[in-house]
Write a protein that holds these residues in place. Structure first.
Motif, PDB file in Angstrom:
ATOM      1  N   LYS A  27       0.813  -1.220   0.000  1.00  0.00           N
ATOM      2  CA  LYS A  27       0.000   0.000   0.000  1.00  0.00           C
ATOM      3  C   LYS A  27       0.842   1.264   0.000  1.00  0.00           C
ATOM      4  O   LYS A  27       0.336   2.342  -0.306  1.00  0.00           O
ATOM      5  N   ARG A  28       2.111   1.146   0.317  1.00  0.00           N
ATOM      6  CA  ARG A  28       2.998   2.311   0.285  1.00  0.00           C
ATOM      7  C   ARG A  28       3.828   2.348  -0.983  1.00  0.00           C
ATOM      8  O   ARG A  28       4.642   3.235  -1.159  1.00  0.00           O
ATOM      9  N   GLY A  29       3.623   1.352  -1.857  1.00  0.00           N
ATOM     10  CA  GLY A  29       4.362   1.307  -3.112  1.00  0.00           C
ATOM     11  C   GLY A  29       5.653   0.525  -3.034  1.00  0.00           C
ATOM     12  O   GLY A  29       6.447   0.533  -3.983  1.00  0.00           O
ATOM     13  N   ILE A  30       5.898  -0.170  -1.927  1.00  0.00           N
ATOM     14  CA  ILE A  30       7.121  -0.936  -1.741  1.00  0.00           C
ATOM     15  C   ILE A  30       6.963  -2.311  -2.398  1.00  0.00           C
ATOM     16  O   ILE A  30       5.945  -2.980  -2.195  1.00  0.00           O
ATOM     17  N   PRO A  31       7.933  -2.763  -3.206  1.00  0.00           N
ATOM     18  CA  PRO A  31       7.793  -4.035  -3.917  1.00  0.00           C
ATOM     19  C   PRO A  31       7.676  -5.225  -2.972  1.00  0.00           C
ATOM     20  O   PRO A  31       8.318  -5.269  -1.918  1.00  0.00           O
ATOM     21  N   ILE A  32       6.861  -6.200  -3.384  1.00  0.00           N
ATOM     22  CA  ILE A  32       6.584  -7.387  -2.585  1.00  0.00           C
ATOM     23  C   ILE A  32       7.349  -8.578  -3.152  1.00  0.00           C
ATOM     24  O   ILE A  32       7.223  -8.907  -4.337  1.00  0.00           O
ATOM     25  N   TYR A  33       8.111  -9.229  -2.299  1.00  0.00           N
ATOM     26  CA  TYR A  33       8.840 -10.443  -2.657  1.00  0.00           C
ATOM     27  C   TYR A  33       8.261 -11.626  -1.881  1.00  0.00           C
ATOM     28  O   TYR A  33       7.774 -11.459  -0.759  1.00  0.00           O
ATOM     29  N   VAL A  34       8.338 -12.813  -2.480  1.00  0.00           N
ATOM     30  CA  VAL A  34       7.929 -14.050  -1.812  1.00  0.00           C
ATOM     31  C   VAL A  34       9.092 -15.027  -1.861  1.00  0.00           C
ATOM     32  O   VAL A  34       9.788 -15.142  -2.876  1.00  0.00           O
ATOM     33  N   LYS A  88       6.715  11.259  -4.212  1.00  0.00           N
ATOM     34  CA  LYS A  88       7.988  11.903  -4.515  1.00  0.00           C
ATOM     35  C   LYS A  88       9.167  11.278  -3.772  1.00  0.00           C
ATOM     36  O   LYS A  88      10.315  11.629  -4.035  1.00  0.00           O
ATOM     37  N   THR A  89       8.877  10.368  -2.848  1.00  0.00           N
ATOM     38  CA  THR A  89       9.936   9.739  -2.063  1.00  0.00           C
ATOM     39  C   THR A  89      10.414   8.476  -2.761  1.00  0.00           C
ATOM     40  O   THR A  89       9.629   7.548  -2.974  1.00  0.00           O
ATOM     41  N   PRO A  90      11.692   8.398  -3.141  1.00  0.00           N
ATOM     42  CA  PRO A  90      12.200   7.195  -3.814  1.00  0.00           C
ATOM     43  C   PRO A  90      12.022   5.941  -2.961  1.00  0.00           C
ATOM     44  O   PRO A  90      12.145   5.985  -1.735  1.00  0.00           O
ATOM     45  N   ILE A  91      11.726   4.839  -3.621  1.00  0.00           N
ATOM     46  CA  ILE A  91      11.572   3.550  -2.943  1.00  0.00           C
ATOM     47  C   ILE A  91      12.938   2.883  -2.816  1.00  0.00           C
ATOM     48  O   ILE A  91      13.619   2.648  -3.812  1.00  0.00           O
ATOM     49  N   THR A  92      13.341   2.577  -1.588  1.00  0.00           N
ATOM     50  CA  THR A  92      14.618   1.904  -1.354  1.00  0.00           C
ATOM     51  C   THR A  92      14.445   0.671  -0.469  1.00  0.00           C
ATOM     52  O   THR A  92      15.420   0.155   0.083  1.00  0.00           O
ATOM     53  N   LEU A  93      13.217   0.186  -0.343  1.00  0.00           N
ATOM     54  CA  LEU A  93      12.912  -0.922   0.551  1.00  0.00           C
ATOM     55  C   LEU A  93      12.269  -2.077  -0.210  1.00  0.00           C
ATOM     56  O   LEU A  93      11.958  -1.960  -1.399  1.00  0.00           O
ATOM     57  N   THR A 112      17.463  -2.235   3.003  1.00  0.00           N
ATOM     58  CA  THR A 112      16.696  -2.531   1.790  1.00  0.00           C
ATOM     59  C   THR A 112      15.452  -3.340   2.127  1.00  0.00           C
ATOM     60  O   THR A 112      14.716  -3.731   1.223  1.00  0.00           O
ATOM     61  N   LEU A 113      15.211  -3.581   3.409  1.00  0.00           N
ATOM     62  CA  LEU A 113      14.047  -4.334   3.858  1.00  0.00           C
ATOM     63  C   LEU A 113      13.118  -3.448   4.666  1.00  0.00           C
ATOM     64  O   LEU A 113      13.570  -2.657   5.489  1.00  0.00           O
ATOM     65  N   ASP A 114      11.819  -3.602   4.431  1.00  0.00           N
ATOM     66  CA  ASP A 114      10.857  -2.964   5.323  1.00  0.00           C
ATOM     67  C   ASP A 114      10.334  -3.979   6.330  1.00  0.00           C
ATOM     68  O   ASP A 114      10.529  -3.845   7.512  1.00  0.00           O
ATOM     69  N   ARG A 115       9.693  -5.033   5.864  1.00  0.00           N
ATOM     70  CA  ARG A 115       9.175  -6.065   6.766  1.00  0.00           C
ATOM     71  C   ARG A 115       9.322  -7.452   6.165  1.00  0.00           C
ATOM     72  O   ARG A 115       9.330  -7.603   4.946  1.00  0.00           O
ATOM     73  N   ILE A 116       9.410  -8.440   7.055  1.00  0.00           N
ATOM     74  CA  ILE A 116       9.342  -9.843   6.660  1.00  0.00           C
ATOM     75  C   ILE A 116       8.154 -10.467   7.381  1.00  0.00           C
ATOM     76  O   ILE A 116       8.052 -10.380   8.604  1.00  0.00           O
TER      77      ILE A 116
END
Length: 431
Positions: free
Chosen positions: A118-125, A188-193, A229-233
């Motif tokens: 929801k914040r635009g951060i890419p999702i990995y599995v 406007k905030t670059p995604i780094t997570l 480079t991580l937000d949450r696991i």
């Protein structure tokens, strides 16, 4: 769960954390720390202010966040990373790695779903059950003959160098692409997570033990050289013995205080995931609506499809490594497919996307120009960038009466291969 697992509200500190400490959302003290950090790096000849500067503000801020905004501590980690990257020619590795070898590596590590939270951060599995002893042994043997023009330091195992090619894909392809999507909060905030779902279902006790060295080495190097480079696991599918396993697994890694890891029981999975992600972006295997399985290619969302203009006959991103460059007019980013096939290097333009918020004339974008030789970078807007929400993804909401479990240890302590954080052991984030 074991005594070192503690129950907390599932939302943790959703309203705290990102974008706090990211470009456009710095306090006065954080902004000054960035200035001091740049001055120190320039003094040590590790940073060129440009234009264009040698490293972008979003990248430098990762090191500062990892080291509690102490410029000298951030410098130590940054210097070690630059030494490692130069000794192993990481950029050359990514640009010339054999495409088949690269794709084989993707099967043993977290995979990008093509969706964002929801914040635009890419999702990995990441599904760990595929890392059985035979798969790991075959993979390690195959790395001995991986083609690449990069020279190495002779100390870093080839299997880990392939892992770094995947981290380069995160920082040079997935995150820049996500940054140009404007259907998110703080566009406007670059995604780094990155956000990770780690599926440990169907993993035996023996399998956990057999993965020890594989996990430990990957964790230590990734933690050191790709901080913040991580937000949450979100760890799901934990077997009945996991509380016991966790007690000794976490000893394999350097201690890091983390509030970003959520160990979810079966009934917690969907309520917690939907706090951070839309149903359409959650794979069906975990209760969502996304028709995507672990070995599938990314199922890119509508916003990504909207901004992309395909070229040279492409209708999707090809296999192998890709990265972005600014076009010479500075208005768009072009995606270049790189890597090697049968020893022949590839460098072909796949598509372009518009730069959503072109930088002011006196600064440059995070992405290098087409003919640039290094990562060109800088600020995108001032420290008081106004949040634009007219086209943002649905804002986060707090679920009612739902709990999850957070754990204190390294961010990738369970998988050892998940996109990781590097922080001071004493640091505690409330993100």
């Amino acid at each position: 769960m074991a005594s070192d697992l503690r129950r907390v509200p599932s939302t943790g500190a959703v309203e705290v954390g990102y974008p706090t400490g990211h470009l456009g959302h710095l306090t006065e003290q954080e902004a000054q720390a960035l200035v001091d950090f740049k001055a120190l790096l320039q003094e040590k000849e590790l940073y060129r202010p440009g234009p264009p500067p040698s490293h972008g503000d979003p990248t430098l801020l990762r090191y500062l966040r990892a080291r509690k905004w102490v410029p000298h501590d951030a410098y130590v980690q940054f210097a070690e990373t630059e030494k490692f990257r130069n000794a192993n020619e990481i950029e050359t590795l990514y640009d010339t790695i054999d495409i088949d070898s690269y794709e084989a590596s993707r099967k043993l590590y977290p995979r990008f779903t093509g969706r964002r939270d929801k914040r635009g951060i890419p999702i990995y599995v990441f599904q760990i059950r595929h890392l059985d002893s035979k798969a790991v042994a075959d993979y390690e043997k195959s790395t001995e003959t991986t083609y690449s023009k990069a020279k190495t330091d002779g100390k870093t195992p080839a299997k880990l160098l392939r892992l770094f090619a995947l981290y380069e894909n995160l920082t040079r392809f997935v995150q820049p692409l996500s940054s140009e999507c404007v259907d998110r909060q703080n566009p406007k905030t670059p995604i780094t997570l990155s956000t990770n779902i780690v599926d440990i279902s169907h993993v035996s006790l023996r399998m956990f033990w057999n993965l020890k060295s594989h996990m430990q080495a990957a964790s230590q190097l990734a933690t050191a050289h790709y901080p913040e480079t991580l937000d949450r696991i979100f760890i799901i599918g934990a077997p009945y013995f996991f509380s016991t396993v966790w007690g000794w697994i976490k000893r394999w890694f350097d201690p890091v205080t983390v509030s970003k890891i959520f160990i979810l029981s079966d009934h917690d999975v969907l309520p917690v995931l939907t706090t951070f992600m839309d149903l359409e972006d959650i794979p069906k295997n975990y209760g969502g609506k996304l028709d995507w399985s672990f070995f599938d290619e990314p199922a890119y969302d509508d916003e990504i499809k909207r901004i992309v203009t395909w070229e040279n006959g492409f209708t999707n991103f090809p296999p192998g490594p890709c990265h972005w460059h600014r076009t010479e007019d500075g208005k768009r980013l072009e995606c270049l497919a790189v890597g090697s096939q049968d020893g022949k290097e590839r460098r072909v333009r796949v598509c372009t996307v518009p730069i959503a918020f072109p930088p002011a004339s006196d600064v440059v974008d995070e992405i290098p120009a087409v003919n640039g030789d290094k990562e060109a970078a800088t600020t995108e807007g001032s420290a008081d960038v106004t949040t634009e929400t007219t086209t943002a993804k649905t804002s986060l909401s707090r679920p009612q009466n739902t709990e999850a479990t957070t754990v204190e240890s390294t961010a990738d302590a369970v998988a050892g291969l998940v996109i990781t954080d590097a922080k001071d052991p004493a640091e505690k984030h409330s993100e």
